[in-house]
Design a protein around this motif. Sequence first.
Motif, mmCIF file in Angstrom:
data_model
loop_
_atom_site.group_PDB
_atom_site.id
_atom_site.type_symbol
_atom_site.label_atom_id
_atom_site.label_comp_id
_atom_site.label_asym_id
_atom_site.label_seq_id
_atom_site.Cartn_x
_atom_site.Cartn_y
_atom_site.Cartn_z
ATOM 1 N N TYR A 143 -9.711 11.743 12.634
ATOM 2 C CA TYR A 143 -8.727 10.657 12.685
ATOM 3 C C TYR A 143 -7.312 11.224 12.711
ATOM 4 N N TYR A 144 -6.417 10.488 13.376
ATOM 5 C CA TYR A 144 -5.054 10.968 13.605
ATOM 6 C C TYR A 144 -4.063 9.811 13.439
ATOM 7 N N GLU A 145 -2.852 10.154 12.965
ATOM 8 C CA GLU A 145 -1.841 9.134 12.699
ATOM 9 C C GLU A 145 -0.972 8.899 13.925
ATOM 10 N N SER A 146 -1.652 8.558 15.013
ATOM 11 C CA SER A 146 -0.991 8.225 16.270
ATOM 12 C C SER A 146 -1.953 7.334 17.051
ATOM 13 N N GLY A 147 -1.789 7.267 18.388
ATOM 14 C CA GLY A 147 -2.557 6.291 19.136
ATOM 15 C C GLY A 147 -3.618 6.873 20.051
ATOM 16 N N HIS A 148 -3.782 6.213 21.195
ATOM 17 C CA HIS A 148 -4.832 6.531 22.162
ATOM 18 C C HIS A 148 -4.761 7.992 22.591
ATOM 19 N N MET A 149 -3.569 8.472 22.895
ATOM 20 C CA MET A 149 -3.349 9.873 23.248
ATOM 21 C C MET A 149 -2.714 10.558 22.044
ATOM 22 N N MET A 150 -3.526 10.788 21.048
ATOM 23 C CA MET A 150 -3.007 11.266 19.760
ATOM 24 C C MET A 150 -2.260 12.583 19.870
ATOM 25 N N TYR A 151 -2.577 13.354 20.904
ATOM 26 C CA TYR A 151 -1.986 14.673 21.067
ATOM 27 C C TYR A 151 -0.510 14.644 21.472
ATOM 28 N N VAL A 152 0.031 13.466 21.840
ATOM 29 C CA VAL A 152 1.466 13.426 22.176
ATOM 30 C C VAL A 152 2.311 13.664 20.927
ATOM 31 N N ARG A 153 1.750 13.380 19.751
ATOM 32 C CA ARG A 153 2.444 13.642 18.487
ATOM 33 C C ARG A 153 2.115 15.069 18.065
ATOM 34 N N GLU A 154 3.117 15.881 17.833
ATOM 35 C CA GLU A 154 2.914 17.310 17.623
ATOM 36 C C GLU A 154 1.977 17.621 16.458
ATOM 37 N N ALA A 155 2.151 16.917 15.338
ATOM 38 C CA ALA A 155 1.298 17.182 14.174
ATOM 39 C C ALA A 155 -0.163 16.903 14.497
ATOM 40 N N ASP A 156 -0.424 15.886 15.324
ATOM 41 C CA ASP A 156 -1.800 15.562 15.679
ATOM 42 C C ASP A 156 -2.334 16.464 16.778
ATOM 43 N N PHE A 162 0.832 -1.198 0.000
ATOM 44 C CA PHE A 162 0.000 0.000 0.000
ATOM 45 C C PHE A 162 0.870 1.252 0.000
ATOM 46 N N ASP A 163 0.346 2.303 -0.624
ATOM 47 C CA ASP A 163 1.077 3.570 -0.712
ATOM 48 C C ASP A 163 0.897 4.442 0.524
ATOM 49 N N SER A 164 -0.155 4.188 1.282
ATOM 50 C CA SER A 164 -0.433 5.016 2.460
ATOM 51 C C SER A 164 -1.162 4.185 3.501
ATOM 52 N N VAL A 165 -1.126 4.667 4.736
ATOM 53 C CA VAL A 165 -1.845 3.961 5.796
ATOM 54 C C VAL A 165 -3.341 4.008 5.540
ATOM 55 N N GLN A 166 -3.834 5.091 4.941
ATOM 56 C CA GLN A 166 -5.270 5.186 4.634
ATOM 57 C C GLN A 166 -5.690 4.118 3.624
ATOM 58 N N ALA A 167 -4.835 3.865 2.616
ATOM 59 C CA ALA A 167 -5.154 2.828 1.630
ATOM 60 C C ALA A 167 -5.158 1.454 2.276
ATOM 61 N N ALA A 168 -4.211 1.215 3.178
ATOM 62 C CA ALA A 168 -4.158 -0.070 3.878
ATOM 63 C C ALA A 168 -5.396 -0.266 4.742
ATOM 64 N N ILE A 169 -5.793 0.781 5.440
ATOM 65 C CA ILE A 169 -6.978 0.697 6.291
ATOM 66 C C ILE A 169 -8.234 0.445 5.465
ATOM 67 N N ALA A 170 -8.352 1.114 4.337
ATOM 68 C CA ALA A 170 -9.533 0.941 3.481
ATOM 69 C C ALA A 170 -9.691 -0.507 3.044
ATOM 70 N N GLU A 171 -8.582 -1.152 2.663
ATOM 71 C CA GLU A 171 -8.650 -2.559 2.249
ATOM 72 C C GLU A 171 -8.976 -3.456 3.436
#
Length: 499
Positions: free
Chosen positions: A468-481, A266-275
Amino acid sequence: MNIIYRSLLIMGALIASTMAAQADDKGIQDPFPEEVTKVTEHSIKIAGERIKYTATAGTSFVFNKQQEKIGNIFYVAYTKKDAERNRPITFAYNGGPGSASVWLHMGTFGPKRVLMDKEGFMPKPPYQAVDNAYSLLDETDIVFIDPVGTGYSRPGGKGTYQDFHGTWEDIRSVSEFIRLYLTRNDRWSSPKYLAGESYGTLRSAGIAYHMGQNLGVNFNGIILISSVLNSTLDEFDAGVNIQAPITLLPTYTATAFYHKKLDGQFDSVQAAIAEAKRFAMNEYALALLQGDQLADSQKQQIAEKLSQLTGLSKELILLNNLIIDMSTFVHQLRRDEGLTIGRLDSRFVTEEVDAMKQAGYRDPSYMAIHGPYTETLMDYLNTELKFKSDLVYYILGGLIQSWNTSEFARDSFDMSRKLRHAMLRNPDMKVFVANGYYDMATPFFSTEYNFSHMGLPKSLRGNIMMTYYESGHMMYVREADLIKLKQDMREFFKFSTNR
């Protein structure tokens, strides 16, 4: 039993913490015989605006129906100076049950945040708090609540832990705190919000129902961070519940993509999730429904596809009869490298000599935040907010020894039923739901499944805002999220107040 009550067992050495708690509080009948508050003045710059605010750290009594004191709830309230009375107010708490509000307080909503690295991984000590340019203080006043048994909150007067430690006991006691705060601070006319994370989302749904039904309090919005309203969806009960393996599969796939275990499919995590979603709701669901009647040739095909989507071997999947529970996945995905992955955030890893033989499970994503958040909060409370106490501040689990679920059982352990009732009663209430792709504690597809089976009329389905965010349970620990979450929250406040 399930994710909500099991969460206390997987986050660090909580048994030791409980024993320490019992020893520490032995003989203490009422640690706060009087209400105590400390008020300090501060300012912060958010989105180019300098905001002056008052911080109040203190304890508030909780009363029973006979108006007898049964406990003290510790809270920290941030209110904008010289603001109009009808400024929005948000009541925030975390999960567990048995977690203090430290994570939302010092991770995303409050005026200070714990400084992690850009991806949310643990920095080197000593840790520090910095001004949070992504705080919600430009949108709303905020009151962070520590339910009894967490933080500095304790039973007192006529109360015992049994008055608080249960699904509906917890909901009623936090609701009582909110009612009293609204009354004492003249905030009944303010737009009102609830914000909870993890078990706190279940608490929010219950509070919205209880306060609407019994106290006439309608909320403008509910903020659900890493939602878990139906606590049966994660039960891996072979032959009975096939929802857990189906709804967890997209999270497994996202995790395997992140750890580069999908051979570049897959080219992206979104594509992998969709499948993964497509397969989960079609071939995989049909296969699990057939159970032992599934033809061997079909079983082989399903196992091959699962291997492609999870990064696990086909042989292991067949050995587990096509059902991959969470423990198997976290220990096996990178076992050949001697690594175990995180449950709260599956981007995190920790080394194990032999993960499957270790006693218990050390979640690397919890270990990465426990120390920084604890140290930083304690320094902040003592030095900047001027609140000092000799009590242990329980971050997670310290005083929770049992949890009464008897009333919750009558709702089939599904609080979305009460959320539906609250939305029907108050059709203007909006619901914000934040999901992390790499969260195996409250999987995003499980949340989608739960909301799509709430039975809401079409007129109310548009009241729900999913992000939706590209991190986990506490998504805010990742600065971009953290930044994205603030942007999404700004849109939600506009959405819920018709601005």
